[in-house]
Motif scaffolding. Structure first.
Motif, short mmCIF file in Angstrom:
data_model
loop_
_atom_site.label_atom_id
_atom_site.label_comp_id
_atom_site.label_asym_id
_atom_site.label_seq_id
_atom_site.Cartn_x
_atom_site.Cartn_y
_atom_site.Cartn_z
N VAL A 1 8.16 34.48 -21.07
CA VAL A 1 7.56 33.31 -20.40
C VAL A 1 7.84 33.42 -18.89
N GLY A 2 6.83 33.11 -18.11
CA GLY A 2 7.01 33.10 -16.66
C GLY A 2 6.90 34.48 -16.03
N SER A 3 6.59 35.50 -16.83
CA SER A 3 6.49 36.86 -16.28
C SER A 3 5.21 36.99 -15.45
N SER A 4 5.15 38.04 -14.65
CA SER A 4 4.01 38.20 -13.72
C SER A 4 2.67 38.22 -14.47
N ILE A 5 2.61 38.97 -15.57
CA ILE A 5 1.33 39.10 -16.28
C ILE A 5 0.92 37.75 -16.87
N ASP B 1 -5.19 26.25 -26.52
CA ASP B 1 -4.60 26.42 -25.20
C ASP B 1 -5.26 27.56 -24.41
N ILE B 2 -6.27 28.19 -24.97
CA ILE B 2 -6.99 29.21 -24.19
C ILE B 2 -8.46 28.82 -24.08
N ALA C 1 -13.88 40.77 -14.78
CA ALA C 1 -13.70 40.57 -16.22
C ALA C 1 -12.86 39.33 -16.49
N ARG C 2 -12.97 38.82 -17.70
CA ARG C 2 -12.11 37.73 -18.13
C ARG C 2 -10.83 38.36 -18.69
N THR C 3 -9.67 37.83 -18.36
CA THR C 3 -8.43 38.46 -18.83
C THR C 3 -7.64 37.50 -19.72
N LEU C 4 -7.14 38.05 -20.80
CA LEU C 4 -6.31 37.28 -21.73
C LEU C 4 -5.06 38.10 -22.02
N ASP D 1 -6.04 35.12 -16.81
CA ASP D 1 -6.80 33.86 -16.91
C ASP D 1 -6.24 32.99 -18.04
N ASP D 2 -5.89 33.63 -19.14
CA ASP D 2 -5.30 32.91 -20.27
C ASP D 2 -4.13 33.70 -20.80
N VAL D 3 -3.19 33.01 -21.42
CA VAL D 3 -2.06 33.72 -22.02
C VAL D 3 -1.77 33.17 -23.40
N ILE D 4 -1.49 34.08 -24.31
CA ILE D 4 -0.98 33.67 -25.62
C ILE D 4 0.41 34.30 -25.74
N TYR D 5 1.41 33.46 -25.93
CA TYR D 5 2.77 33.99 -26.02
C TYR D 5 3.08 34.43 -27.44
#
Ligand code: G6P
Length: 613
Positions: free
Chosen positions: A378-382, A283-284, A369-372, A387-391
């Motif tokens: 879930v659904g928070s601003s960050i 998913d990333i 930069a690339r951001t992860l 660019d990608d998120v891992i919960y």
């Protein structure tokens, strides 16, 4: 910081608001207030101190009529905690009431402008300025929506702003910018709140508002608008958290409950990412092509999340051979960081709303930069802006001092390190297998630490040491990074001065502070460095220190020969030891704080979600 809730329905609003505020108290707890609306009248009660004061003053909400209302629990920024500075604020003409989370940066200018027009103020807050500005715009436009849009044009800063107007019964109008806001709904009611925990008891159907969006609701209707006032469509999401996840469930404190939830939270976080003994991060978008060009990783965060980054430096550098720099988010923005498209900025945040971290994320993106992001909410601003998120699937964390969020963030960092190392072929298949096998055992090993017998040992140490006023935590390599977190925990919840030092650095200064009876907590799990740390422990003992050692089974006997008392954790791969060694440190802080009679879940001066810079 600050928790806000608004409700419009067909049952008395005040008890619902009090219930919602109780779930949001972790966001701030120096004063509270609610305002309800009934038959053309506002009913406003505000109290300095904890929510219990407000509950008492309103007879648990029973003496506040009305089926619509707004409420607030505050962490003071502008103006001391007091009844008058507490929210909701009412406009000088009695038309508008407002609760607000965030900071109105140009409030002094706006206040001056309004004062010149004859508007009067009661409090020192920036929120009252927003409230009066809105009331003034309402006088000019005669329409609440237009007034809000006009007021927002003049406001600089961050806000989740929730508004009621005397002329529009049952309607609650809210706007969001850089402070969290959700809309929750069910048959015959609607909510707005800072966080889903406030509404979980009533509904799991929510809409996450984005920045510059507005929601207008009453018991039966809802309309979403953009900043120009155009209607927009939003998609509801179903929250699958159990209601019990936001309740103490028989534990004395949320912190203790959350410590015990760590094995489950850890397993829940890692299991979707390991398939057939392989890490899967489909998913990333960090593919081999990108990773090959990767020149540097920054780990940017605040508080405990930053200390996850400090462990992460050792883990990622060891496995991936890529330079890693952990940086405090509040420093990153202003240090002219060396970012380009080959830089990966890992942003770690439980809440996903920490102002400094969010600002650092934006700065990293601005610099190409690339951001992860590694985020819990879930659904928070960050989570939305990276660019990608891992919960991390830690579930709601309510205690101000983090425990399970820290553990699950660390789990994701380990996963990521293994994933990058494997993709770049920087570790052998054997190393990968060995580390992953050990990693999958961690939830079970955390449970082993949490047995009654083990917890009893920690309780004894807490009874023995709870009166100390200074503590030094020492360790080397990843153990040093774990010490940083252990020391922070003790400061946060037990109000004990403590410092964490790389064990080898002690002799360059802090050892001068060691005297008879000073408590030194030493974490020593690394075989290669064990003897060196033992020498440092002996140096402190020679100056009168009492030493509590944390080590693994392999080193337990040798540690015991040197220290005054010890706690033994299971063995694992050296770079994974932090996931285990942090647990006794969390428990130690918890029980020391309990012995000292501190307010464990709501430590003084702190708040969980820090949305000011
Ligand atoms: C506060 C909390 C800490 C947390 C830090 C960062 O200080 O008390 O426990 O580590 O904020 O919060 P975040 O939500 O960004 O992880």
């Amino acid at each position: 910081m600050c928790g806000i809730v608004g409700f419009s329905g067909k049952i008395p609003a005040a008890p619902v608001l009090l219930d919602g505020l109780a779930k949001l108290e972790y966001r701030g707890y120096d004063s509270t207030g609610i305002c309800t609306f009934d038959h053309g009248e506002f009913f406003l009660t505000k109290k300095q101190g904890r929510l219990s004061n407000l509950a008492e003053a309103t007879d648990d909400g029973k003496n506040m009529p009305g089926e619509a209302g707004i409420g607030h629990t505050r962490w003071a920024t502008h103006g001391a905690p007091s009844d008058v500075n507490a929210h909701p604020h009412m406009s000088w003409n009695g038309k508008i009431v407002v609760v607000h989370n965030g900071i109105i940066e140009n409030y002094l200018l706006l206040k001056e402008m309004l004062t010149e027009k004859g508007v009067t103020f009661q409090s020192e807050t920036d929120t009252e300025v927003a409230c009066n500005l809105l009331a003034w715009c309402y006088e000019e436009t005669g329409d609440l929506r237009s007034a809000l849009l006009r007021a927002l044009d003049m406001i600089e800063g961050s806000y989740a702003l929730v508004v009621m107007c005397k002329d529009v019964p049952g309607t609650i109008l809210s706007a969001k910018k850089a402070s969290p806001l959700i809309y929750g709904f069910g048959k015959d009611f609607g909510f707005v709140a800072s966080d889903v925990t406030a509404v979980l008891r009533y509904t799991r159907e929510v809409v996450y508002l984005d920045d510059d969006e507005i929601v207008e609701m009453d018991a039966e209707h809802v309309t979403f608008l953009d900043r120009q006032g155009n209607e927009i469509q939003k998609t509801p999401e179903h929250v699958d958290w159990e209601i019990s996840a936001a309740e103490k469930g028989g534990y004395d404190h949320f912190m203790l409950k959350e410590i015990y939830e760590q094995p489950t939270a850890f397993a829940k976080t890692i299991s979707p990412r390991i398939r057939d003994h392989h890490i899967v991060l489909d998913d990333i978008s960090l593919d081999e092509e990108y990773l090959k060009k990767l020149s540097r990783i920054y780990v940017v965060a605040c508080g405990s999340a930053y200390y996850v980054g400090c462990v992460g430096k050792y883990v990622i550098e060891k496995l991936c051979r890529v330079p890693v720099e952990p940086m405090l988010a509040s420093e990153f923005r202003y240090c002219d960081p060396l970012c380009d498209e080959n830089t990966l900025v890992l942003i770690i945040s439980q809440s996903g709303e920490t102002a400094d971290t969010l600002a650092a994320l934006r700065e990293a993106k601005r610099r190409g930069a690339r951001t992860l992001a590694i985020v819990n909410v879930v659904g928070s601003s960050i989570s939305k802006e990276a660019d990608d998120v891992i919960y991390t699937w830690a579930g709601p964390e309510i205690a101000v001092a983090t425990t399970k969020a820290y553990s699950t963030q660390l789990a994701i960092v380990d996963i990521l390190a293994l994933y990058i190392a494997q993709t770049l072929k920087r570790i052998t298949k054997e190393e990968y297998d060995t580390i992953l096998t050990a990693f999958e055992k961690l939830p079970e090993q955390i449970s082993e630490i949490l047995t009654e017998e083990n917890v009893e040992i920690i309780k004894q140490y807490a009874r023995q040491f709870h009166q100390v006023e200074d503590v030094y935590f020492i360790g080397r390599h990843v153990d040093n990074a774990t010490c940083l977190e252990g020391s922070l925990k003790l400061k946060e919840i037990a109000y004990i001065h403590s410092e964490a030092y790389a064990a080898g650095e002690l002799k360059h200064g802090p050892i001068s502070l060691i005297e008879d009876g000073t408590l030194v907590v030493s974490v020593a799990t690394n075989g290669m460095l064990f003897d060196k740390t033992m020498s440092n422990i002996k140096e402190t003992k020679a100056r009168g220190a009492k030493v509590l050692g944390i080590t693994n089974r392999t080193h337990a006997q040798r540690m015991l020969d040197t220290v005054d008392c010890e706690f033994v954790i299971p063995d694992t791969e050296p770079i994974l030891q932090p996931s285990l060694s942090v647990v006794p440190l969390q428990l130690f802080s918890y029980y020391v704080s309990l012995e000292r009679g501190c307010d464990i879940d709501k430590p003084r001066n702190l708040a969980k979600s820090v949305t000011v810079e």
